[in-house]
Design an enzyme around this catalytic site. Structure first.
Site, PDB file in Angstrom:
ATOM      1  N   ASP A 129      -8.247  20.013  -5.456  1.00  0.00           N
ATOM      2  CA  ASP A 129      -7.177  19.964  -4.475  1.00  0.00           C
ATOM      3  C   ASP A 129      -7.744  19.725  -3.068  1.00  0.00           C
ATOM      4  O   ASP A 129      -8.782  20.291  -2.714  1.00  0.00           O
ATOM      5  CB  ASP A 129      -6.451  21.324  -4.523  1.00  0.00           C
TER       6      ASP A 129
ATOM      7  N   ASP B 269      -7.321  22.166 -12.543  1.00  0.00           N
ATOM      8  CA  ASP B 269      -7.110  21.874 -11.127  1.00  0.00           C
ATOM      9  C   ASP B 269      -7.692  23.025 -10.308  1.00  0.00           C
ATOM     10  O   ASP B 269      -7.269  24.172 -10.451  1.00  0.00           O
ATOM     11  CB  ASP B 269      -5.590  21.757 -10.899  1.00  0.00           C
TER      12      ASP B 269
ATOM     13  N   GLU C 175      -8.682  15.118  -4.667  1.00  0.00           N
ATOM     14  CA  GLU C 175      -7.561  14.661  -3.846  1.00  0.00           C
ATOM     15  C   GLU C 175      -8.107  14.508  -2.429  1.00  0.00           C
ATOM     16  O   GLU C 175      -8.460  15.499  -1.792  1.00  0.00           O
ATOM     17  CB  GLU C 175      -6.423  15.689  -3.874  1.00  0.00           C
TER      18      GLU C 175
ATOM     19  N   HIS D  28       2.768  15.205  -8.970  1.00  0.00           N
ATOM     20  CA  HIS D  28       3.735  16.287  -8.748  1.00  0.00           C
ATOM     21  C   HIS D  28       4.163  16.407  -7.285  1.00  0.00           C
ATOM     22  O   HIS D  28       4.972  17.272  -6.956  1.00  0.00           O
ATOM     23  CB  HIS D  28       3.103  17.595  -9.213  1.00  0.00           C
ATOM     24  N   ASP D  29       3.601  15.597  -6.403  1.00  0.00           N
ATOM     25  CA  ASP D  29       3.956  15.647  -4.979  1.00  0.00           C
ATOM     26  C   ASP D  29       4.782  14.438  -4.542  1.00  0.00           C
ATOM     27  O   ASP D  29       5.008  14.255  -3.351  1.00  0.00           O
ATOM     28  CB  ASP D  29       2.678  15.669  -4.114  1.00  0.00           C
TER      29      ASP D  29
HETATM   30  C1  GLC Z   1      -2.167  19.360  -2.767  1.00  0.00           C
HETATM   31  C2  GLC Z   1      -1.284  19.593  -3.961  1.00  0.00           C
HETATM   32  C3  GLC Z   1       0.037  20.103  -3.484  1.00  0.00           C
HETATM   33  C4  GLC Z   1      -0.192  21.403  -2.766  1.00  0.00           C
HETATM   34  C5  GLC Z   1      -1.239  21.267  -1.659  1.00  0.00           C
HETATM   35  C6  GLC Z   1      -1.740  22.602  -1.228  1.00  0.00           C
HETATM   36  O1  GLC Z   1      -1.679  18.380  -1.920  1.00  0.00           O
HETATM   37  O2  GLC Z   1      -1.195  18.434  -4.721  1.00  0.00           O
HETATM   38  O3  GLC Z   1       0.948  20.258  -4.527  1.00  0.00           O
HETATM   39  O4  GLC Z   1       0.990  21.867  -2.206  1.00  0.00           O
HETATM   40  O5  GLC Z   1      -2.372  20.554  -2.086  1.00  0.00           O
HETATM   41  O6  GLC Z   1      -2.508  23.199  -2.229  1.00  0.00           O
END
Ligand code: GLC
Ligand code: CA
Length: 537
Positions: free
Chosen positions: A195, A98, A237, A311-312
């Protein structure tokens, strides 16, 4: 479409801190992942995506990276990572890492340098301004600008205060990221998750944060100089819409292979000021039409990621299904999701139908929960009770609870040391071991589902066309997949209400189902709550 090695692969997401704690210090670790590789192999997954496991003060659980080349000592050593890659490879699996390119930790050497003063060469790696403008809130609540008294300037942090945003417009920053990606490619990573990639082209002074004008140029540059020439698998993402997904994944653009888009998962968020902290009962017809839109939109113009949890998020049984029908709804959701065209992503615990596990406010750990508590409860937007109701559904720590492996202390997450986050309240009955070897369990169903995807009808599931059918039936997700290996029908009741379907021809062969109903030879099909069946005609 050109066929790629990863098209038929299944990805499993590991949150290392919560997966398995081999040295019993309360924190999951890489040796713990190695110990569980046979379990993952047996489940039928191919690629393991690890959320960031690099050196970090863990203000945002590793999404605040202090050194991108060093494994966080709390998770193990760089040698442990080498060993994980080797052991995974032995079993025919690969590791996906990641990469956080939008921001670093404030403890990163670049930021520490940048703090030395306005003339420091690293100053321009970040975004410092004399005024906190434009006014923008951080995702975790409060202003996204932090005052830095030494230089009397403000720096931008779209996430936590300890996560200063990088200035990706600076070519040196992009070069650094390319070097980091190549470093891990050389070590043997087979792919990357990026990310918040949609933020990389931000032009702060013009008030542009997501999807800046040069975003795609930057991603393409990174691809050309690193992952794109090494045939790695990539997923970004990318909070956005279908056109954004096409722009990232259209093969001829040479950017990413897939994105995570959130139109489905945010169906459980309110549109009001509380956002995800006011649970909104998802409209399951919107659920299926959004999926259908992406199936159609990316069919020849990209590739879909298939996910409902990460995980979010809250657990999908709580968010989209029903805890009263845990087995039925977990298996129904899996059937609806993972037989679509695209790459399945399974989040740790999803394969056992793990549910949310509510706790007292002070037992949570998440920077978002505390940041938004401040903004929403202390800011007078809602009551503490209302906020907690939202946390119990959509709060990020639901997914971060230590994975229950068996009924022993701490759910077998470790040998008894206090875990960093409380164990699941139901671990005595809801755990991996309890699901293993049973003919009727979520885990057994997941194994069958993944076998089906990779079996006799593989080319249909991987490359076949998708078409929604019986779309007028409420809360009922039915589609056909038509491909090289034949025509397959998938029908899923996404509700507690019974559903009735009339077919034009009798069911020939049942390939998978989550109940014992005899559908063989029938044209009249009755579905109970969350009943799912896959068949040929
Ligand atoms: C993404 C991750 C999350 C994190 C954010 C900032 O959304 O999935 O867990 O807090 O980015 O890095
Ligand atoms: Ca540990």
């Amino acid at each position: 479409m050109e066929r790629k090695w990863w098209h038929d692969k299944v990805v499993y997401q590991i949150y290392p801190k919560s997966f398995y704690d081999a040295n019993n210090d309360g924190i999951g670790d890489i040796p713990g992942i190695i110990e569980k590789l046979d379990y993952l192999k047996d489940l039928g997954v191919d690629i393991l995506w690890l959320t960031p496991c690099f050196r970090s003060p863990m203000k945002d659980n590793g999404y605040d990276v202090a050194d991108y080349r060093e494994i966080n000592p709390m998770f193990g050593t760089n040698e442990d990572m080498d060993r994980l890659m080797k052991e995974a490879k032995k079993r025919g699996m690969g590791i996906m890492l990641d990469i956080v390119a939008n921001h670093t930790s404030d403890q990163h050497a670049w930021f520490q340098q940048a703090l030395q003063g306005k003339d420091n060469p690293y100053r321009d790696y970040y975004i410092f301004r004399d005024e906190p403008k434009p006014a923008i809130d951080s995702v975790f609540g409060g202003s996204a600008w932090e005052y830095e008294p030494h230089s009397k300037q403000y720096y931008l942090h779209e996430f936590a205060v300890g996560q200063p945003d990088l200035n990706t417009a600076n070519p040196k920053v992009r070069e650094e990221m390319i070097d980091i990606i190549n470093y891990w490619l050389d070590k043997g990573a087979v792919g990357f998750r990026f990310d918040v990639i949609h933020l990389l082209g931000k032009e702060v002074d013009r008030g542009i944060f997501g999807y800046g004008p040069r975003l795609h140029e930057y991603v393409r540059q990174m691809a050309d100089a690193s992952f794109g020439r090494r045939d790695a698998v990539t997923v970004g993402e990318a909070w956005g819409d279908i056109q954004n997904a096409v722009d990232f994944t259209l093969p001829s653009r040479h950017e990413l292979n897939m994105v995570f888009q959130f139109e489905v998962t945010t169906l459980s968020w309110s549109q009001g000021p509380m956002g995800k902290f006011a649970y909104h009962q998802p409209d399951m017809d919107a659920f299926k039409s959004i999926f259908a839109k992406y199936q159609d939109g990316l069919n020849d113009r990209g590739w879909n990621s298939l996910f409902l949890e990460n995980h979010d998020s809250g657990r999908s049984v709580d968010v989209f299904g029903s805890t009263a029908y845990r087995y039925e709804s977990a298996t129904a959701l899996a059937t609806a999701l993972y037989l679509q065209k695209g790459t399945p992503f399974i989040y740790q615990g999803q394969e056992i139908g793990l549910t949310n596990s509510p706790m007292a406010l002070e037992d949570y750990d998440d920077v978002e929960i505390f940041g938004q508590y401040k903004a929403l409860v202390e800011g007078g937007v809602c009551s503490k009770e209302a906020f907690l109701e939202g946390v119990y559904k959509n709060g990020r720590d639901n997914a971060r609870i230590p994975l229950p492996w068996n009924a022993s202390i701490n759910g077998g997450f470790n040998a008894g040391a206090t875990p960093w986050l409380k164990p699941h309240r139901d671990y005595a009955t809801l755990n991996v071991e309890a699901e293993q070897g049973k003919s009727r369990s979520v885990l057994t169903f997941y194994k069958k589902l993944l076998k089906l995807r990779k079996g006799e009808f593989k080319n249909t599931f991987v490359y076949g066309d998708f078409a929604l059918i019986y779309s007028e039936v409420k809360d009922f997700f039915a589609y056909q997949r038509n491909g090289e290996d034949g025509l397959v029908y998938v029908m899923v009741n996404l509700s507690k209400e019974a559903k009735h379907i009339e077919l034009l021809a009798p069911v020939k062969r049942v390939l998978l189902q989550n109940q014992e109903t005899d559908f063989q030879g029938k044209t009249s099909l009755d579905f109970g709550p969350y009943e799912a069946v896959v068949f040929t005609l």
